[in-house]
Design a protein around this motif. Structure first.
Motif, PDB file in Angstrom:
ATOM      1  N   ALA B  70     -25.857  46.289 -62.828  1.00 21.56           N
ATOM      2  CA  ALA B  70     -27.063  46.743 -63.509  1.00 21.56           C
ATOM      3  C   ALA B  70     -28.157  45.954 -62.322  1.00 21.56           C
ATOM      4  CB  ALA B  70     -27.103  45.877 -64.669  1.00 21.56           C
ATOM      5  N   ASN B  71     -28.840  46.385 -61.518  1.00 20.02           N
ATOM      6  CA  ASN B  71     -29.933  45.577 -60.899  1.00 20.02           C
ATOM      7  C   ASN B  71     -28.580  45.328 -59.240  1.00 20.02           C
ATOM      8  OD1 ASN B  71     -31.541  45.827 -61.961  1.00 20.02           O
ATOM      9  ND2 ASN B  71     -32.104  44.000 -63.096  1.00 20.02           N
ATOM     10  N   ARG B  72     -27.921  46.489 -59.350  1.00 24.90           N
ATOM     11  CA  ARG B  72     -27.511  45.524 -58.162  1.00 24.90           C
ATOM     12  C   ARG B  72     -26.237  44.231 -58.125  1.00 24.90           C
ATOM     13  NH1 ARG B  72     -28.794  45.937 -52.348  1.00 24.90           N
ATOM     14  NH2 ARG B  72     -28.525  47.869 -52.013  1.00 24.90           N
ATOM     15  N   THR B  73     -26.431  43.187 -58.801  1.00 26.42           N
ATOM     16  CA  THR B  73     -25.396  42.257 -58.825  1.00 26.42           C
ATOM     17  C   THR B  73     -25.684  41.892 -60.473  1.00 26.42           C
ATOM     18  OG1 THR B  73     -28.106  41.212 -58.641  1.00 26.42           O
ATOM     19  CG2 THR B  73     -26.059  41.572 -56.976  1.00 26.42           C
ATOM     20  N   GLY B  74     -25.586  42.678 -61.465  1.00 27.16           N
ATOM     21  CA  GLY B  74     -25.978  42.425 -62.980  1.00 27.16           C
ATOM     22  C   GLY B  74     -24.655  42.377 -63.614  1.00 27.16           C
ATOM     23  N   GLY B  75     -23.407  43.146 -62.171  1.00 23.61           N
ATOM     24  CA  GLY B  75     -22.155  43.123 -63.918  1.00 23.61           C
ATOM     25  C   GLY B  75     -22.254  44.771 -64.244  1.00 23.61           C
ATOM     26  N   ARG B  76     -21.109  45.224 -64.176  1.00 26.81           N
ATOM     27  CA  ARG B  76     -21.166  46.700 -64.895  1.00 26.81           C
ATOM     28  C   ARG B  76     -21.156  46.501 -66.493  1.00 26.81           C
ATOM     29  NH1 ARG B  76     -17.884  47.506 -59.585  1.00 26.81           N
ATOM     30  NH2 ARG B  76     -19.248  48.778 -59.002  1.00 26.81           N
TER      31      ARG B  76
ATOM     32  N   GLU C  11     -29.665  47.996 -41.676  1.00 20.50           N
ATOM     33  CA  GLU C  11     -30.063  48.110 -42.700  1.00 20.50           C
ATOM     34  C   GLU C  11     -29.556  48.863 -43.751  1.00 20.50           C
ATOM     35  OE1 GLU C  11     -33.587  47.213 -42.554  1.00 20.50           O
ATOM     36  OE2 GLU C  11     -33.216  46.869 -40.380  1.00 20.50           O
ATOM     37  N   ARG C  12     -28.739  49.770 -43.200  1.00 19.85           N
ATOM     38  CA  ARG C  12     -27.782  50.350 -44.359  1.00 19.85           C
ATOM     39  C   ARG C  12     -26.550  50.815 -43.937  1.00 19.85           C
ATOM     40  NH1 ARG C  12     -30.135  56.392 -43.876  1.00 19.85           N
ATOM     41  NH2 ARG C  12     -29.821  55.463 -41.559  1.00 19.85           N
TER      42      ARG C  12
ATOM     43  N   ARG D  12     -30.878  50.976 -52.052  1.00 21.02           N
ATOM     44  CA  ARG D  12     -31.428  49.763 -51.251  1.00 21.02           C
ATOM     45  C   ARG D  12     -31.826  48.384 -51.899  1.00 21.02           C
ATOM     46  NH1 ARG D  12     -36.267  52.058 -48.182  1.00 21.02           N
ATOM     47  NH2 ARG D  12     -36.182  52.896 -51.475  1.00 21.02           N
ATOM     48  N   PRO D  13     -31.998  47.616 -50.698  1.00 19.10           N
ATOM     49  CA  PRO D  13     -32.323  46.213 -51.839  1.00 19.10           C
ATOM     50  C   PRO D  13     -33.723  46.749 -52.370  1.00 19.10           C
ATOM     51  CG  PRO D  13     -31.553  44.998 -49.499  1.00 19.10           C
ATOM     52  CD  PRO D  13     -31.636  47.022 -49.794  1.00 19.10           C
ATOM     53  N   ILE D  14     -33.694  45.617 -53.669  1.00 19.54           N
ATOM     54  CA  ILE D  14     -34.839  45.905 -54.502  1.00 19.54           C
ATOM     55  C   ILE D  14     -36.134  45.436 -53.808  1.00 19.54           C
ATOM     56  CG2 ILE D  14     -36.018  45.512 -56.449  1.00 19.54           C
ATOM     57  CD1 ILE D  14     -33.476  46.715 -57.291  1.00 19.54           C
ATOM     58  N   TYR D  15     -35.491  44.149 -53.497  1.00 23.66           N
ATOM     59  CA  TYR D  15     -37.535  43.332 -52.631  1.00 23.66           C
ATOM     60  C   TYR D  15     -37.701  44.316 -51.309  1.00 23.66           C
ATOM     61  CZ  TYR D  15     -34.583  41.858 -48.378  1.00 23.66           C
ATOM     62  OH  TYR D  15     -33.990  41.570 -46.915  1.00 23.66           O
ATOM     63  N   ILE D  18     -39.700  47.015 -52.892  1.00 23.28           N
ATOM     64  CA  ILE D  18     -41.416  46.197 -53.638  1.00 23.28           C
ATOM     65  C   ILE D  18     -41.862  46.154 -52.271  1.00 23.28           C
ATOM     66  CG2 ILE D  18     -42.187  44.546 -54.625  1.00 23.28           C
ATOM     67  CD1 ILE D  18     -39.323  43.706 -55.901  1.00 23.28           C
ATOM     68  N   ILE D  19     -41.821  45.507 -51.056  1.00 23.40           N
ATOM     69  CA  ILE D  19     -42.317  46.287 -50.585  1.00 23.40           C
ATOM     70  C   ILE D  19     -42.933  47.044 -50.043  1.00 23.40           C
ATOM     71  CG2 ILE D  19     -42.153  44.938 -47.588  1.00 23.40           C
ATOM     72  CD1 ILE D  19     -40.513  43.051 -48.357  1.00 23.40           C
ATOM     73  N   GLU D  20     -41.954  47.780 -49.443  1.00 25.96           N
ATOM     74  CA  GLU D  20     -42.560  48.904 -49.112  1.00 25.96           C
ATOM     75  C   GLU D  20     -43.907  49.390 -50.210  1.00 25.96           C
ATOM     76  OE1 GLU D  20     -39.777  52.109 -49.134  1.00 25.96           O
ATOM     77  OE2 GLU D  20     -38.907  51.325 -47.153  1.00 25.96           O
TER      78      GLU D  20
END
Lengths: 129, 129, 129, 129
Positions: B70-76, C11-12, D12-15, D18-20
């Motif tokens: 979930a959202n990269r850091t929300g747990g599996r 970045e990646r 990639r990071p969500i933020y 969002i910026i993109e």
DNA sequence: GTGGTCTAGACCACT
DNA sequence: GTGGTCTAGACCACG
């Protein structure tokens, strides 16, 4: 002369897979009691593996008493002991069955369901005989 | 809760065995649809393996679509897709059955014999050699 | 020979970038069909990364079928399947083109404008702000 | 009021994403010059992300001068500077084009081929508009 | 605190 | 010497 249909995957050691396949071939009678095996070099080239690998597998089978090396002539032969062959066959059967049943029951199949599934199952659904 | 009983052998990579055991646990419903998994670190310490090893197994299961992050850091979490779970169960069943049948027929058991053997087979026979 | 010019940004993940660059090198023919790759350790040291990181990237490329391992210890090779290589090249081209077109149209460029822009574009413009 | 179609991947990071997407939306005019943005909380819930994440993205866009916070009223607005918007659009276009051309030439496409490919390319081959 | 990546270094089995 | 696995431990960005 029964030449074996070798097939390997990269998941497990090759020599392990050779042992398994030879054990099966002996248990099934595809390799007969007392039959002479081809030379290590020939078997290796037929199987497409390194002679060392074949050698290692054969040594292990020798340790299991399923094949033996003739003192003088130097060839390798399948054991003459028909009882041993039969025992190996039943051993394999029990191993397979136990592992199968355990795995199936773990994912919630009752023995009845398993047998029903088995009856309706056609090899070749994803394999070829 | 549903904490898994981990058990590993040295024949195959640990991460492979983790994958298998989790796949089974999901297929059997021991891990429920949508259930949250413990953190990588916690699962690793519970299983007695390095976090990286657990991480690798979970990443693979994620690739298979059986779990997701979930959202990269929300747990599996176990997939919400009940169909996928059912499909996995049947997939496992078919894999087991195909491998079993193939191995048994290769050593000369007919389907009838196999089924008879199965009916008379009691798990736990392993001990009376 | 064909040693790759590695270059990474922060970045990646590095392993991702290795995959991409190898995929490109294969698609472009910089790495030839059937060519043997240097050992994991050598490639890692050439790229200036940890062997594990290189290993991870190569494992992924193997999963994609672009490279394979000979007999578990025989070294790694580019796939012999020329079709696969061509397909990869076209796949890359399509990915690039689709992403490019989508991004450009999203900011209001028509296909005609895009092509006109492209015709007048000189690589290296990056520097004359 | 133009509400954006958010879509994220876990690579990639969500933020960053969002910026993109906001940068694109501003460059395309989907978000108009001087337009008032919804509150951070609202934008976050619309995008399905954590408010902190949205906040971080907006702060970055503010740093880039594409949005600003009104002193008193406390709302956030798209920059009034139409030139800045146009410049951003061209900047995006050049970035896209340079990256695209470089990637394509690396896998052996000449500019002529690229343009031909582009002319015959239909978005929707694997996407939906 | 979460997942993810990376490094370092060791060990193993196989050829 | 090859690929593969595993551990240990650190670091990072994200939420």
């Amino acid at each position: 002369m029964a030449s074996i249909k070798w097939s390997f995957d990269n998941e497990r050691p090759i020599y392990t897979q050779i042992i398994e396949q030879l054990r099966q071939a002996i248990a099934s009678g595809e390799l007969c009691v007392g039959e002479r095996l081809a030379s290590v070099r020939d078997m290796a080239s037929e199987a497409g593996v390194n002679p060392n690998t074949m050698q290692r597998a054969l040594a292990e089978l020798e340790r299991l008493g399923l094949i033996y090396t003739a003192n003088r002539t130097g060839g390798r032969f399948i054991t003459e002991d028909g009882g041993k062959v039969k025992a190996t066959r039943m051993e394999l059967a029990r191993e397979n069955t136990a592992a199968f049943l355990e795995a199936m029951e773990k994912i919630g199949f009752s023995k009845g369901e398993i047998i029903r599934l088995l009856e309706n199952f056609n090899l070749g659904d994803d394999n070829n005989e």
